[in-house]
Scaffold this motif. Structure first.
Motif, PDB file in Angstrom:
ATOM      1  N   ILE A  42      -9.233  36.775  78.291  1.00 14.36           N
ATOM      2  CA  ILE A  42     -10.684  35.961  78.661  1.00 14.36           C
ATOM      3  C   ILE A  42     -11.219  35.461  77.713  1.00 14.36           C
ATOM      4  O   ILE A  42     -11.870  34.027  77.678  1.00 14.36           O
ATOM      5  N   GLY A  43     -11.277  36.131  76.592  1.00 15.30           N
ATOM      6  CA  GLY A  43     -11.725  35.121  75.289  1.00 15.30           C
ATOM      7  C   GLY A  43     -11.107  34.077  74.869  1.00 15.30           C
ATOM      8  O   GLY A  43     -11.905  33.177  74.404  1.00 15.30           O
ATOM      9  N   LEU A  44      -9.679  34.168  75.020  1.00  8.71           N
ATOM     10  CA  LEU A  44      -8.986  33.065  74.903  1.00  8.71           C
ATOM     11  C   LEU A  44      -9.261  31.853  75.607  1.00  8.71           C
ATOM     12  O   LEU A  44      -9.338  30.477  75.161  1.00  8.71           O
ATOM     13  N   ILE A  45      -9.418  31.954  76.668  1.00  9.65           N
ATOM     14  CA  ILE A  45      -9.953  30.974  77.710  1.00  9.65           C
ATOM     15  C   ILE A  45     -10.985  30.440  77.322  1.00  9.65           C
ATOM     16  O   ILE A  45     -11.600  29.290  77.360  1.00  9.65           O
TER      17      ILE A  45
ATOM     18  N   SER B  59     -12.454  40.273  66.170  1.00 11.81           N
ATOM     19  CA  SER B  59     -12.094  39.806  67.637  1.00 11.81           C
ATOM     20  C   SER B  59     -11.408  38.505  67.412  1.00 11.81           C
ATOM     21  O   SER B  59     -11.940  37.499  66.673  1.00 11.81           O
ATOM     22  N   PHE B  60     -10.278  38.265  67.606  1.00 10.58           N
ATOM     23  CA  PHE B  60      -9.418  37.201  67.418  1.00 10.58           C
ATOM     24  C   PHE B  60      -9.891  35.946  68.081  1.00 10.58           C
ATOM     25  O   PHE B  60      -9.990  34.795  67.524  1.00 10.58           O
ATOM     26  N   SER B  61     -10.473  36.068  69.282  1.00  6.38           N
ATOM     27  CA  SER B  61     -10.713  34.862  70.057  1.00  6.38           C
ATOM     28  C   SER B  61     -12.239  34.447  69.452  1.00  6.38           C
ATOM     29  O   SER B  61     -12.266  33.377  69.299  1.00  6.38           O
ATOM     30  N   VAL B  62     -13.035  35.218  68.909  1.00  6.32           N
ATOM     31  CA  VAL B  62     -14.330  34.618  68.193  1.00  6.32           C
ATOM     32  C   VAL B  62     -13.847  33.924  66.884  1.00  6.32           C
ATOM     33  O   VAL B  62     -14.161  32.869  66.648  1.00  6.32           O
ATOM     34  N   MET B  63     -12.934  34.510  66.253  1.00  5.23           N
ATOM     35  CA  MET B  63     -12.508  33.910  65.030  1.00  5.23           C
ATOM     36  C   MET B  63     -11.806  32.494  65.338  1.00  5.23           C
ATOM     37  O   MET B  63     -12.319  31.461  64.568  1.00  5.23           O
TER      38      MET B  63
END
Lengths: 86, 86
Positions: free
Chosen positions: A9-12, A61-65
């Motif tokens: 979800i974070g990556l989308i 958080s990989f998505s946030v980075m």
């Protein structure tokens, strides 16, 4: 929800918010004009995404980075053209 | 770094990236024009911040939730004027 599903979800979300700078960049390059685009918006935003990147690192958080690394890069390009054609 | 310090960085980041929409909104209202502002950018971004809000809820990050809630609200206003004055 598993950590994998959450990160998906974070990556989308990352793809959408970061990708949203692409149409603006295309519009700028097509019209060779940055009229109507706010320089202060992009300067604030660039400082903000730099801090988000740090925050993403701290909360692991990989998505946030990832989202903020790519967004910062695209914003730098827009800032460059805004300053070049001012 | 303590969770409190980390969340402070997140809130400063949130303030900057969310606040960066304010100059754009002021510019739109001042010139009564959304020329040069990309509608597709804001539509992608609004969908993106909605998912970020969900992601922030799932990873229990107050900064991510707050930033995207306020950003989404400001983006809705910009989208409204873009559609009204198209």
């Amino acid at each position: 929800m598993s950590p994998f599903q959450i990160e998906t979800i974070g990556l989308i979300a990352a793809f959408l918010t970061t990708g949203s700078f692409v149409p603006q960049l295309i519009k700028i390059l097509k019209h060779k004009s940055t009229e109507g685009v706010s320089l202060s918006m992009y300067l604030f935003m660039f400082l903000g995404v730099s801090l988000w990147f740090l925050y993403g690192f701290l909360i692991e958080s990989f998505s946030v980075m990832l989202a903020n690394l790519v967004a910062g890069f695209l914003q730098l390009i827009i800032i460059y053209f805004k300053l070049k054609w001012r």
